[in-house]
Enzyme design. Structure first.
Site, mmCIF file in Angstrom:
data_model
loop_
_atom_site.group_PDB
_atom_site.id
_atom_site.type_symbol
_atom_site.label_atom_id
_atom_site.label_comp_id
_atom_site.label_asym_id
_atom_site.label_seq_id
_atom_site.Cartn_x
_atom_site.Cartn_y
_atom_site.Cartn_z
ATOM 1 N N ASN A 81 6.963 14.412 36.353
ATOM 2 C CA ASN A 81 6.729 14.604 35.144
ATOM 3 C C ASN A 81 4.696 14.495 35.032
ATOM 4 O OD1 ASN A 81 6.313 13.068 32.269
ATOM 5 N ND2 ASN A 81 6.335 11.405 33.224
ATOM 6 N N LYS A 116 8.585 20.693 48.004
ATOM 7 C CA LYS A 116 8.465 21.028 49.572
ATOM 8 C C LYS A 116 9.016 19.462 49.771
ATOM 9 C CE LYS A 116 4.982 24.509 50.777
ATOM 10 N NZ LYS A 116 5.646 25.318 51.310
ATOM 11 N N SER A 135 7.278 19.936 31.117
ATOM 12 C CA SER A 135 6.050 21.044 30.447
ATOM 13 C C SER A 135 6.063 21.029 29.152
ATOM 14 C CB SER A 135 7.361 22.067 30.746
ATOM 15 O OG SER A 135 6.320 23.251 30.218
ATOM 16 N N TYR A 149 -5.433 23.606 30.743
ATOM 17 C CA TYR A 149 -3.500 22.929 30.927
ATOM 18 C C TYR A 149 -2.762 23.527 30.190
ATOM 19 C CZ TYR A 149 0.088 19.301 28.889
ATOM 20 O OH TYR A 149 1.188 18.596 28.682
ATOM 21 N N LYS A 153 -0.187 24.718 33.140
ATOM 22 C CA LYS A 153 2.054 24.470 32.336
ATOM 23 C C LYS A 153 2.644 26.055 32.424
ATOM 24 C CE LYS A 153 2.360 20.348 31.893
ATOM 25 N NZ LYS A 153 2.718 19.046 32.094
ATOM 26 N N VAL A 180 4.272 14.798 21.344
ATOM 27 C CA VAL A 180 5.293 12.935 21.937
ATOM 28 C C VAL A 180 3.693 11.955 21.430
ATOM 29 C CG1 VAL A 180 6.131 12.349 23.471
ATOM 30 C CG2 VAL A 180 6.201 14.001 23.735
ATOM 31 N N THR A 182 1.444 9.692 22.588
ATOM 32 C CA THR A 182 1.559 9.393 23.634
ATOM 33 C C THR A 182 -0.204 9.232 23.987
ATOM 34 O OG1 THR A 182 1.277 11.154 24.768
ATOM 35 C CG2 THR A 182 3.821 10.369 25.125
#
Length: 251
Positions: A81, A116, A135, A149, A153, A180, A182
């Protein structure tokens, strides 16, 4: 058996909402990776929450491996995230290439180091290992002023598809959380106009004014649920949190 889920960018916004759901609704042990320990994240403190403060673009691999080796046999979910919008810029402007590289260190290369480090533990999951990439619709659009960006993505989605082919025993899915409410949206409203087209900037301002931004708790529930319940049919897919296929995972 309590699932063990690792999440990056857990201190605020979507990541904080996901962490809260994992702890309180999905009864998970959560390894929360964040650059800082916000008061909101600290309020969730319990025996089931383990906070690791680190820069995902620099030390996540060694830090995560060390922690998992000493605490858990395996992990069941990985939620990627953490991310940045910076720099907002135009491709032809004077933004130095190093700024693009720093963006990709956070938004793309940190994904690879986390994957990994986690795969050996995800393979040991008795619940079936799952990776959720947070994403964006920017992955399939060309929003002006969002060059790094958009590209990061899109690369994330490609990584998800490739991982699904290479690691069929692990379910990998990319999720579009929508617009969203944020800090990223607040930044766009305040500083985005100088880089974006006027009509695009106005769209973000108007969406906020109309109260139509997605609540972190709404898309966050889908992300949390997918990290422990995503079916194999989702692997390699790019799905929207409010799509029909995600309906069973909404609150």
């Amino acid at each position: 058996m309590k699932p063990v889920v690792v999440i990056t960018g857990a201190s605020k916004g979507i990541g904080l909402a996901v962490t809260r759901y994992l702890l309180h609704r999905f009864n998970a042990n959560v390894i929360a990776i964040s650059r800082s320990r916000t008061p909101e994240l600290q309020e969730l403190s319990s025996d089931a929450l383990h906070i690791i403060e680190c820069d995902v673009s620099v030390v996540i691999s060694n830090t995560l491996c060390s922690y998992l080796t000493s605490h858990y046999q395996g992990i069941d979910g990985l939620i990627l995230n953490a991310g940045t919008l910076d720099p907002l810029c135009r491709i032809a402007d004077q933004t130095p290439l190093d700024s693009w590289r720093k963006h990709f260190d956070v938004n793309f290369f940190s994904l690879i180091t986390a994957v990994k480090a986690s795969l050996p533990y995800l393979h040991k999951s008795a619940l079936g290992g799952r990776i959720v990439f947070v994403s964006s619709g920017a992955a399939v659009k060309g929003m002006p002023g969002w060059g790094p960006y958009n590209a990061g993505k899109a690369a994330m989605n490609s990584l998800c598809r490739t991982l699904a082919e290479e690691e069929p025993d692990v379910t990998s899915v990319a999720v579009r959380p929508g617009m969203v409410d944020t800090n990223m949206q607040a930044t766009l409203r305040v500083t985005g106009q100088q880089h974006m087209n006027e009509n695009h900037h106005s769209m973000f301002v108007q969406t906020h004014r109309d109260g139509k931004l997605v609540k972190p708790e709404d898309c966050g529930h889908v992300i949390a649920a997918l990290s422990v319940e995503a079916p194999k049919s989702f692997t390699g897919q790019f799905v929207s949190w409010d799509s029909e296929e995600c309906k069973p995972f909404r609150k």
